[in-house]
Design a protein around this motif. Sequence first.
Motif, PDB file in Angstrom:
ATOM      1  N   ARG A 266      24.330   4.462  19.507  1.00  0.00           N
ATOM      2  CA  ARG A 266      23.983   4.148  20.895  1.00  0.00           C
ATOM      3  C   ARG A 266      25.197   3.517  21.556  1.00  0.00           C
ATOM      4  O   ARG A 266      25.653   2.446  21.140  1.00  0.00           O
ATOM      5  N   LEU A 267      25.719   4.177  22.570  1.00  0.00           N
ATOM      6  CA  LEU A 267      26.988   3.788  23.174  1.00  0.00           C
ATOM      7  C   LEU A 267      26.787   3.270  24.601  1.00  0.00           C
ATOM      8  O   LEU A 267      25.771   3.526  25.229  1.00  0.00           O
ATOM      9  N   HIS A 268      27.786   2.522  25.082  1.00  0.00           N
ATOM     10  CA  HIS A 268      27.867   2.073  26.481  1.00  0.00           C
ATOM     11  C   HIS A 268      26.603   1.304  26.897  1.00  0.00           C
ATOM     12  O   HIS A 268      25.978   1.605  27.917  1.00  0.00           O
ATOM     13  N   LEU A 269      26.245   0.302  26.114  1.00  0.00           N
ATOM     14  CA  LEU A 269      25.024  -0.454  26.395  1.00  0.00           C
ATOM     15  C   LEU A 269      25.268  -1.497  27.486  1.00  0.00           C
ATOM     16  O   LEU A 269      26.268  -2.217  27.449  1.00  0.00           O
ATOM     17  N   PRO A 270      24.362  -1.611  28.447  1.00  0.00           N
ATOM     18  CA  PRO A 270      24.526  -2.575  29.548  1.00  0.00           C
ATOM     19  C   PRO A 270      24.077  -3.971  29.125  1.00  0.00           C
ATOM     20  O   PRO A 270      22.922  -4.362  29.303  1.00  0.00           O
ATOM     21  N   ILE A 271      24.983  -4.750  28.558  1.00  0.00           N
ATOM     22  CA  ILE A 271      24.640  -6.091  28.100  1.00  0.00           C
ATOM     23  C   ILE A 271      25.824  -7.013  28.351  1.00  0.00           C
ATOM     24  O   ILE A 271      26.974  -6.638  28.167  1.00  0.00           O
ATOM     25  N   GLY A 272      25.530  -8.220  28.800  1.00  0.00           N
ATOM     26  CA  GLY A 272      26.569  -9.197  29.080  1.00  0.00           C
ATOM     27  C   GLY A 272      26.935  -9.990  27.838  1.00  0.00           C
ATOM     28  O   GLY A 272      26.782  -9.539  26.717  1.00  0.00           O
ATOM     29  N   GLY A 273      27.420 -11.212  28.071  1.00  0.00           N
ATOM     30  CA  GLY A 273      27.790 -12.080  26.959  1.00  0.00           C
ATOM     31  C   GLY A 273      29.250 -11.970  26.585  1.00  0.00           C
ATOM     32  O   GLY A 273      30.067 -11.382  27.290  1.00  0.00           O
ATOM     33  N   GLY A 274      29.589 -12.540  25.440  1.00  0.00           N
ATOM     34  CA  GLY A 274      30.958 -12.550  24.949  1.00  0.00           C
ATOM     35  C   GLY A 274      31.105 -13.562  23.836  1.00  0.00           C
ATOM     36  O   GLY A 274      30.178 -14.320  23.539  1.00  0.00           O
ATOM     37  N   LYS A 275      32.266 -13.612  23.221  1.00  0.00           N
ATOM     38  CA  LYS A 275      32.438 -14.408  22.006  1.00  0.00           C
ATOM     39  C   LYS A 275      32.254 -15.901  22.234  1.00  0.00           C
ATOM     40  O   LYS A 275      31.918 -16.625  21.297  1.00  0.00           O
ATOM     41  N   ASN A 276      32.465 -16.390  23.449  1.00  0.00           N
ATOM     42  CA  ASN A 276      32.291 -17.807  23.729  1.00  0.00           C
ATOM     43  C   ASN A 276      30.975 -18.131  24.423  1.00  0.00           C
ATOM     44  O   ASN A 276      30.762 -19.257  24.857  1.00  0.00           O
TER      45      ASN A 276
END
Length: 821
Positions: free
Chosen positions: A731-741
Motif C-alpha cells: 500500500r503506497l502513498h498513504l495520506p498520514i501526517g506525523g514524523g520522527k519527532n
Amino acid sequence: MRIIPFLISTVTTAGLVFALNNPLPVGNTKTPRLGYFLSPQQGFWQNAESSNASFSGDVKLNGLKGKVDVYMDERLVPHIYAQTDLDAYYVQGFIHAKFRLWQMEFQTYVAAGRLSEIAGPERLNIDLFFRRLGMVFGAEQTMQRMEKDREMQATVDAYTEGVNSYIKSLKPEQIPFEYKLMDYKPEAWTPLKTYLFLMYMSYDLTGSGAKQDLKMSNAKNYLGYDAFEQLFPNLQDSLDPIIPKDKIFTKPSIVPIAPKDIDSPYLNKSASSNSVESPTTPNRNNGSNNWAVAGFKTASGRPILCNDPHLGLNLPSLWYEVQINTPTHNTYGASFPGSPAVIIGFNDSIAWGVTNAGRDVLDYYEVQFKDTSMREYWYNGEWKKASLRLETIKVKGMPDVNEYIAMTELGPVMYDHHYKSDSTHPKNLAVKWTANKAGTGLKTFYKLNRAKNFNDYETAIADWSCPGQNFAFASKSGDIAIKQQGSFVARWKNQGDFVMPGTDSTYQWQGMIPESENPMIKNPVRGWVSSANQKATDTTYPYYLGLSHNFPVYRGVMINKRLSVMNGITPMDMQYLQNENYDVFAEMAKPVLFKNLVVAKLTTTEKKYVDILRDWNCRNEVNAEGATIFNAIWDSLEQVVWKDDFQNSKSPMPWPDGSTLLDNLLKNSNYRFADNLNTPNKVETIQEDVIEAVKKASVYLEQLEKEKKLEWGIVKDTKVSHLLQLPALSRLHLPIGGGKNCINATTTAHGPSWRMIVHMTDETEAYGVYPGGQSGNPGSKFYDNFIDSWAAGKYFKLLFLSKENATKNEKIKWHMTFTNG
C-alpha cells in the motif's frame, strides 16, 4: 515434407514445456516456474478469496484434549475458547498458520540465515551476517534452556503441533501465494523456529549494539575523543527521562572499575586511523510510545494504558489480533505469528505495553589469533583453544556454502580473515550479546497473560532479558507502573561504546545489574508513567546507560508535556494523543533559525519559504507545507555544519543527532563546529551557516513546488510494503501526517505498528488498530483492510467477549470447532 511442420511443432512444444517448468531470467531476477505458477488447478489463481468466503467449519486435530470453539468476528479476529491452555495454544498455532503461514516461515528463514536457500546467491551476504552474529546459536541456547521448563516446553510443543497440523492439511492449491511465486514449499514447523523468530525481534530491537559500536569506533578514532565527546554526549540538555528527575536511587550493588590504560588504547585520546566497517543495520528509530494514567486523572476514575510500538511497516503485518480464553486466563491483544500467547495486550485484571529501552546489550572485542586456522587465540597471557562451529548455508541452484565460525570466551568471532571487517586493516571481532545467552523471554508473556496484579507483573517481567524493554502496567485495582527490564551490563563510562581489546579480561563485563536495581516507578504523585525510548534516568542513576545518540528525546518531552495538563481523560483523548502530529523539536528549533537568519540576504523566492515557515504552527499534518520547509532547512543546516568535519573519513560514521546541534545552538551562538574546515582563511559563523542552509534548501523546495509536491504527506510518502518489496502487494502513498519527532512517529516506511488503548473499567473498554489486516493472503479482502483506518487515526473497538456473549454477539460472523480426531 510433413516432417518439417511436425519437427517445428515438436520443438515449439518442447520449448514451451521447458519455459513453463523452469525459471526464466528477467533482468537480474527470475520468474517462477510459469507452468506451476499459472496452473488453473494449483497456481496463484487459487489464492483469490471470495469476498463472501465463509471461515466456519469443523476441524479434527489429533492430540486435542477437548473441544475448542473459535468465534471469528467481522474483522477476522479469532476468539479462542478452550478448556486447557495447551489446547488453546495448539489452536492458536493452527490459526496463525492458516492465515499467516508464509510470513511466519519467511521471517525464520531470515533469522536463520537461510534466504539463499529460497532466493538464490544474491541473498548470501544477509545469510552470512546472521549466521556469524550467532542467531541460530542463540536460538539453540534458548531452546535448550526452555526445554528444562516443562510448562514452557509443553506450550511451545502444543503451538508447534497446531502449526504442523495445518501444514499437513494443505492441498497444493491452498499453498500461500508467495510460496508459488518463489517456487518452494512449506516445511515442518519446529520449536527452534519460534525461538529464531524471537531472536530476530531481539536483533531488530537491540538498538545500538549490533550497529553503532563499529561506526562509533570510526568516529572516535577519526575525530579524536575530545571532539567525539562534544558531538556524541552522554546526556541531552532537553531530556525528560522516563523516571522523573526527583527519584532517589539506592546505592549500586556493583561498582565497575575501568581499566587503568583506558585513555590510550580504548578511548584513544591520541589520534588513530584504525577503522572497521559497519554491519547490516535495522532501523535505529525502532522505538515506541507507552504511557498509563492514574484514575485521579481520568473521567471514570480508572486507569488508562496506551501503547504504540514503532516498527517497520510491512505486509503481512508483524501483528495478529487474538483473544485466548481458558480456565486460567482471558487475554486479548496483539500476538506474533510464529509464537504462542499475546505479546502486547490485556486480560480481566491488567494491561501492559512495551517500548524499546535502547540500552547497549551487544559489544565487539578484537581477538588476536595465533594463525589463520583460528584454533587458538591470545587471552590472559596464554594461547586458549577456540572451537569451530560449522554453519552450512544451502544456496538455491548452487553448491552449499560452509562457514566455520570460531567460538571464544568472548563470543562467536563475527569478523575474521574470511569474513572481513575492513579491506585494508582486517580485524578479528568477537561479538558478545546478551541474546546469545539462553533466555526466558517467552515466559514473560506467558505470565503476563495470566497476571492479576502488580506483583504478578513484576514476577513476569523478571524473566525478560533481551533486548531491554520498558514495560508499562495498569490494573483494575488502580495501580500504574513502568519498569525498564532486561539483562543489563554494569558498565563503566564508555564501556562498549567502541570496539574493545579482547586479549585479556580487563575489558570484560564485570557483572550484570541486579533486576531489583533496574529503573522503575509505581503510582507516581504526578499521576502518570510514560516512555518514548528516551534515557530512563538522569545522571543520578548509578549505572552508565550509554551515549545519548541511542536515545531520541522529543516524543518523550511532548508526551509528558501533554499529560501534565490533562485531566478528566477519556479513551477518546488518548486516541487523539497517539495521533498527535505536533513537532516539539520544530517548536524549539524555529526560534534558533530566525534568531540567526538575516532575511535581507535572501532572494524573493527564499523569503517566500521563510515566510511560510514563520507562519507554520509546528504541526506535521498531511497538507502542511511548513513541515516540508522546516525539515529541508534543518537537514541542510546539519549538512552545512557537519559535512566538513566528516566528509574526509574513509570509513562509515554516524552523524550527531539533531538534539546535539539544537542544544548547542540554544546555549552558544559561537558554536565551534559552525566553522568550515574547508576554508582555513575564514571563520564561518552560525548566522552564515543558517543563510547557506536556507539557500540550499530553497533550490530543493522550488523543485518540489514546481512538481506540486510541497505538502508534507507527499514528501514523506508513507507506505506499507510487502515483505518481498513487491509494489503490487503493497500500500503506497498513504495520506498520514506525523514524523520522527512527533508522538505519531510515522515516517516513510516506519511507524506505529499497533495502536492500543485500554480503559481499566469493570467491563474492559479497549481500542486498537494496526496497518494491515488479519489475513496474509494478498487475494483476501482481509489482507490490508485496517490500513485506511490506521492512516486516518481511527480505531476499532476491541471485542473482549465471554464465550456466552460470543455466541450471540452480532459482530461474530463465523464459528470454527476443533475436536480430537
